[in-house]
Structures are given as C-alpha cells and as structure tokens.
Design an enzyme around this catalytic site. Sequence first.
Site, PDB file in Angstrom:
ATOM      1  N   THR A 292       3.438 -12.833   1.810  1.00 20.66           N
ATOM      2  CA  THR A 292       4.762 -13.280   2.236  1.00 20.66           C
ATOM      3  C   THR A 292       4.574 -14.582   2.995  1.00 20.66           C
ATOM      4  OG1 THR A 292       5.553 -11.006   2.430  1.00 20.66           O
ATOM      5  CG2 THR A 292       6.807 -12.687   3.581  1.00 20.66           C
TER       6      THR A 292
ATOM      7  N   GLU B 129       3.704  -2.560   3.912  1.00 19.82           N
ATOM      8  CA  GLU B 129       2.879  -2.030   5.002  1.00 19.82           C
ATOM      9  C   GLU B 129       2.427  -0.584   4.742  1.00 19.82           C
ATOM     10  OE1 GLU B 129       1.899  -4.183   6.765  1.00 19.82           O
ATOM     11  OE2 GLU B 129       3.420  -5.643   7.307  1.00 19.82           O
TER      12      GLU B 129
ATOM     13  N   PRO C 131      -5.160  -8.188  -6.256  1.00 19.69           N
ATOM     14  CA  PRO C 131      -4.506  -7.714  -7.478  1.00 19.69           C
ATOM     15  C   PRO C 131      -4.860  -6.281  -7.850  1.00 19.69           C
ATOM     16  CG  PRO C 131      -5.250  -9.961  -7.785  1.00 19.69           C
ATOM     17  CD  PRO C 131      -5.781  -9.516  -6.458  1.00 19.69           C
TER      18      PRO C 131
ATOM     19  N   THR D 266       2.637   2.609   1.432  1.00 20.33           N
ATOM     20  CA  THR D 266       3.621   3.475   0.785  1.00 20.33           C
ATOM     21  C   THR D 266       3.879   4.735   1.612  1.00 20.33           C
ATOM     22  OG1 THR D 266       1.910   4.675  -0.410  1.00 20.33           O
ATOM     23  CG2 THR D 266       2.829   2.710  -1.485  1.00 20.33           C
TER      24      THR D 266
ATOM     25  N   PHE E  34      -0.143 -13.403   6.164  1.00 22.04           N
ATOM     26  CA  PHE E  34      -1.097 -12.319   6.389  1.00 22.04           C
ATOM     27  C   PHE E  34      -1.591 -11.873   5.022  1.00 22.04           C
ATOM     28  CE2 PHE E  34      -1.599  -7.644   6.757  1.00 22.04           C
ATOM     29  CZ  PHE E  34      -2.418  -7.537   7.871  1.00 22.04           C
TER      30      PHE E  34
END
Length: 397
Positions: A162, A376, A132, A378, A127
Amino acid sequence: MARLAQTDGLTDIQQEILATVRTFVDKEIIPVANELEHADEYPTQIVEGMKEMGLFGLMIPEEYGGLGESLLTYALVVEEIARGWMSVSGILNTHFIVAYMLKQHGTDEQKQHFLPRMAEGEVRAAFSMSEPALGSDVAAITTKGVPDGDDYVVNGQKMWLTNGGSSTLVALLARTDLGEPAAHKNLTTFLVEKPAGFGEVAPGLTIPGKIEKMGYKGVDTTELVLSDYRIPANRILGGTPGKGFAHMMDGVEVGRVNVAARACGIAVRAFELGAAYAQQRTTFGKPIAQHQAIQFKLAEMGVKVEAAHAMMVRAAKVKDAGRRNDLEAGMAKYLAAEYCKEVVEDSFRIHGGYGYSKEYEIERLYREAPMLLIGEGTAEIQKMIIGRRLLEDYKAK
C-alpha cells in the site's frame, strides 16, 4: 447527537482532534469520495489537508515534530477517516506502522533522519512483508539480502505494498542468512529510501504499475522488484540484522488495531446510510423504517457497531499501556472485520435495488469491506493467534 461508537474518558485534546477530523471528513472527504474512488484517482487534496492537520505525525513524539498522541487517539482518527473513505485511512496506515517501528526500534541516527520529515508528511512510508507466493507465512520469505562491503545486495519480489508508488520510504523484510536454526531469526528489516513514482525508480529497484482491485481504490497498491539493489548496512532497522521478524510483528499488532478501526468506520457509515434511507424510502404507505423487519435489521447493525468499537478501543488501550496486545488486537481485527462485512451487507439489503447502483455510496462500501477480511492477516490467522494465546493463559494444570 449520534450515540454509536462513542468513547468515554477522552481528554479535551483528544476530543478536539476528533472533532476537527470529523468536520474535515464531512466537508472534504465524503462529498468527493465516490467520484475519486470510481476514477481510481489519488486523493491529493485530501492528503494535503491531512498534512496541514499534522495527521502524518499523530503518534510521532513531539521531540521529532509530531503530536505525540496515543494509539487510541490514532485509532479513533482512523475510524473517522474510514467513515469518509477507507482508502484515505490506508494512506495513513502503512506510514504510521513504519513510523511506529522506527520510534520503537530505530537507531538514534535513523530516528533523527526519518521521523521529523515523516511527521511533516514530507516522507511517506510503505510496509513490505508479503511476497507473491506467501502472505502470513513470514518465515518463508525468499527475498534475500547479502552483505557486500558496507552495503547489502538485495534480490527478490515483494507484493501488496500500500502506497508503493507514492511512498518515499519502504520498511522491507528480507532474508539475511545468519546461520540461525530458526528461520525467522534470519530475517532483517531494511529501510529503503526511494523516489515516488513507477517503473525503475532507482538502479535495481522497480515499482510496476498499480494493481487493479475491486475496491480500496485511489490508494496505490503495487509490487516491488529488487534486482541487485544495493542498500547501506546502516539502513538496517535498529542497526542489527536478524531482528526483522520481531520488528514486523510489533508493527503488525498496531496495524491490526488500525484495520479494526477502519472496519468500525465503514460499519458506522453503513449504519448511517441504512438508517437514513430507511426513513426516506416508503413502501405500503409508510417509511420502511417503520416495518418491524427493518427495525430488527437496524438493531442488529447497531449492536455490531458498538461491539466492534468497544473491542477496538480495548486493543488500543492495552498497547498504549505497554503490554503485549496480540490477543486483543487479533480479537478486535477479527470481530470488527466480520461485523463490518455484515453491517455493510444489511445496509445494502435495506437499500434494495438502489444499493446496486454506483450512484449510491453503499455500493462503494460493499466493495471496500472485503479487503478488511484479508488485510493484516485473514480471519483464520487471527483465530490461530487467539487460540494459542488463550491456551497460554488457560493452560491445564
């Protein structure tokens, strides 16, 4: 029988799935997790075991070869797996988010093409939303797709994938200038098929090496670089450009339930380790568990485990009921991640000097927990979501 993090009202099938996963975790994950994590080694055998159990297709409908289970079942499975090793649950998470997005928003052709192979674990997904220079500021995405005949030509750089190297499918969010005044309505989700591996895996598509991390090892976290990469227009999720923001936010809601479940799993394991060590370690002539200070600490840890688990279960049930759950998912992710950090630290303190040794499992958990404070969205992002949603419900008259 453990009393913490139990869920009432489960069906016989749900209980059977969880019992099978719990046995797998105790026998196949916990005994090897520390060794694999310290070596930053991909858990190939564990992944093969999960494929055999059908976990990659847990929420994929039966018509596509999956088990057709609920988000609640999936979240409880993730909780069990994270109790063994959080990285393994990460291998499932992005795969699951993309499968969910395909199920909810894909065309019939896209569902038929991807979901059966995803259910088998033959195709595994990543996903890709962050870049950056941005994370939660999704509307500021700069990766851009430009139409060219029957294709789109995409250029840009994505961050924090991931399963970036091990995946063969990436749901990638890019800007497609449609002339909409609202920036988020110019975003499109592309379904990028690629070979597993690192380097230039396809013309114009490069997966640099793994990003070195303080924790969350074993699973590969990467960048993705696109240079005049061509993708067919029929690989736009749902077939229509400009809907990517809504697709991704739908995926993130279930992803936040997943992160909450991972936090619950780590917290449960930290409690187990702290309670066991406190009964084995002796000071001043008795096990430290008999000292009131340690009992107080264990009591607080237990309450936090229970509260986080209950909130995670509620968020999953709301989504399963077909209702908007951004409030519940945000609350669950925020609370579970914060409590996870605190429970792990208390267990670390109970272990004393040994908690700082790599021989003890709590050292690994202490490095893993901080990732959940960020993943997902903060804590600050969750609070913004929670605050806005509450004001919608409690608008002054």
